[in-house]
Design a protein around this motif. Structure first.
Motif, PDB file in Angstrom:
ATOM      1  N   CYS A  59      -4.615  27.685  33.655  1.00  0.00           N
ATOM      2  CA  CYS A  59      -5.959  28.338  34.320  1.00  0.00           C
ATOM      3  C   CYS A  59      -6.686  28.963  33.007  1.00  0.00           C
ATOM      4  O   CYS A  59      -5.951  29.970  32.386  1.00  0.00           O
ATOM      5  N   SER A  76     -11.290  30.258  33.891  1.00  0.00           N
ATOM      6  CA  SER A  76     -10.831  29.951  35.148  1.00  0.00           C
ATOM      7  C   SER A  76     -11.058  28.522  35.262  1.00  0.00           C
ATOM      8  O   SER A  76     -11.262  27.934  36.531  1.00  0.00           O
ATOM      9  N   SER A  92      -2.667  28.802  38.984  1.00  0.00           N
ATOM     10  CA  SER A  92      -2.785  30.178  38.665  1.00  0.00           C
ATOM     11  C   SER A  92      -1.839  30.911  39.501  1.00  0.00           C
ATOM     12  O   SER A  92      -1.459  31.853  38.952  1.00  0.00           O
TER      13      SER A  92
END
Lengths: 324, 324
Positions: free
Chosen positions: A126, A130, B147
């Motif tokens: 990531c 993002s 993530s």
């Protein structure tokens, strides 16, 4: 009796097979599977434009399971990563075949061999804004997995059908074979799946989880009927058939492969030993034993490339002979 | 005799366990696993900065296999997707625990539950400039998988250890338990893995693939020694222990859960029935039976959220009691 007319004679084998299918739990969405098969075979037999019909190969891959309880908690599994079937599928597609990939859920998929065990975690990250990015050393492998795979599916050259149990496997294999019957000698069966030799008949199976009372557990498993005979005799008698023989004991391997060749009237039996199966295999035919090895001068070579090349050559000769 | 001093008394159970471990094939990289465990537990016991020590939970997940041949082609498998263990791991980490995730290779991983079966194929596409992109409906799920998972590993709160066979599972579990012993009541065992009750002792196992001669296959499996007793008595006697009981027959479920609670001196047994296990479970303690259900007003709720909440509360009370 002409074995090609599809009628079932009352030999003991036929009775065994009939009883296996009669007692098997019904296949989910059997009509949907048959519809998919029909469309896939039709599309590849009469491709749009001026293309000539594609040959169709059914590649089976991965191991079948044998449930020990009807509401399945425990089962016997035949180990197979599905590596052979997945890699072979890529080479068959490259050679111009349409592939029906009958695979065990969770095993290796075509075009995904060079990915790490947990691709999602290891290949992606990531970024600060993002968005999801591919990590550097994996870029090419991920691209290949995504784009080649999509291209094969979108091009109509790859149909994937999953199975888990021996019951699902044999029921779907039968549907595939019967759908491919009309292809005659253009049809190939490449039976790389590790199929259980023994099973517990559904009706004699415990309904609930077997209790671990004190003392040992004794189990009796019966032999799975030899479906290769039915495949050759009834389901798709003109197809070019390759089966696999895996043993851990090299001493008995070739002998068992030859027995299988004769008994089931296969065109080829690929003999592989568990510990060396990624390096070499021996292809047993009616009058030859051909050792096929991967190109050891190349780090990323595999034994499937020369194996599929050999098979495609032999299949071409077989198609030609059948046309005469 | 003080059962907490780790010495092994010569009861029949101890002898059985000793013989199981003695006859098991040696665990690969056992020293490496023990080193990882030590570092993980040390890091979480004395976190950098002013943080207080984290409680540590060992979550076991997925089913074990029992090899039927030494060079393993066939094995008996206990079915478990690993969904329960993976989801529970997320909630334990959220609640501030460090998690040792002992999982069956190939089963569900934490933070990956909402992904489709074949995420690489279904979630990604190759754009025109040949970069890999996440497909629209999957953006959030992929981000979360990548993530959150990375954050847990990088933060030092998640240690993942894979197993396949019953031999690997029990050997690693023993190492984990012994590494966690000094944590006393701060240690939790959440034993959600589906562990085989029966096995074929390694030494009496066929070396090579069992041949399918004519006739049925008779097999004798012996009981796996009850390791929960050893865990409670010797390996980590102060730990808070939760085991699971899965049955397909609801009639005997609670009775079997209560028996397990008493026999192995667990703090809680989570009773679940195969067909309803994603909707509700019953937590059996010494004096209660607590029905835990998922919040049915929420489409994406799960039963693990209230279950872990209940367990964390009970564990807190247990830690407090042990401090008195």
């Amino acid at each position: 009796m002409d074995s090609r007319n599809g009628s079932v004679s009352e030999t003991p084998l036929d009775a065994e097979i009939e009883s296996f299918f009669d007692s098997a739990p019904p296949l989910k969405d059997s009509a949907g599977i048959i519809k998919k098969l029909k469309e896939f075979i039709e599309y590849n037999s009469t491709p749009p434009g001026k293309g000539s019909p594609r040959r169709v190969v059914c590649v089976t891959s991965g191991g079948t399971t044998v449930p020990l309880e009807q509401r399945c908690v425990r089962y016997i599994d035949n180990f197979s990563s599905g590596h052979r079937g997945a890699t072979s599928t890529e080479y068959f597609i490259k050679a111009g075949y349409a592939v029906i990939f009958l695979y065990r859920r969770g095993t290796f998929q075509p075009y995904c061999q060079s990915l790490p065990e947990d691709p999602l975690l290891e290949c992606f990250e990531c970024s600060d804004d993002s968005t999801i990015q591919v990590r550097q050393p994996h870029t090419e492998a991920v691209k290949r997995a995504v784009s080649d795979h999509h291209a094969a599916i979108a091009g109509g050259h790859l149909l994937k059908l999953p199975f888990t149990t021996i019951f699902e496997y044999l029921q779907i294999l039968q549907s595939i074979a019967m759908s491919m019957k009309d292809l005659g000698s253009l049809a190939v069966f490449y039976l790389a799946a590790a199929v259980s030799d023994f099973y517990v008949p559904w009706k004699s199976m415990a309904e609930h989880k077997i209790q671990s009372a004190s003392g040992p557990l004794d189990m009796r498993l019966v032999q799975v009927p030899k479906m290769l005979s039915a495949l050759k005799k009834e389901w798709a008698p003109m197809a070019f058939c390759i089966s696999f023989k895996l043993e851990t004991d090299s001493k008995i391997l070739l002998e068992k492969a030859e027995m299988a060749l004769k008994k089931y009237r296969m065109h080829m039996v690929v003999a592989n030993e568990l510990s060396t199966r990624k390096e070499e295999v021996t292809v047993v035919t009616g009058n030859e034993k051909i050792l096929v090895c991967r190109d050891k001068t190349q780090a990323d070579s595999d034994v499937e490339e020369p194996l599929i090349e050999l098979i495609v050559g032999r299949h071409s000769a077989y198609v030609k002979d059948s046309d005469l």
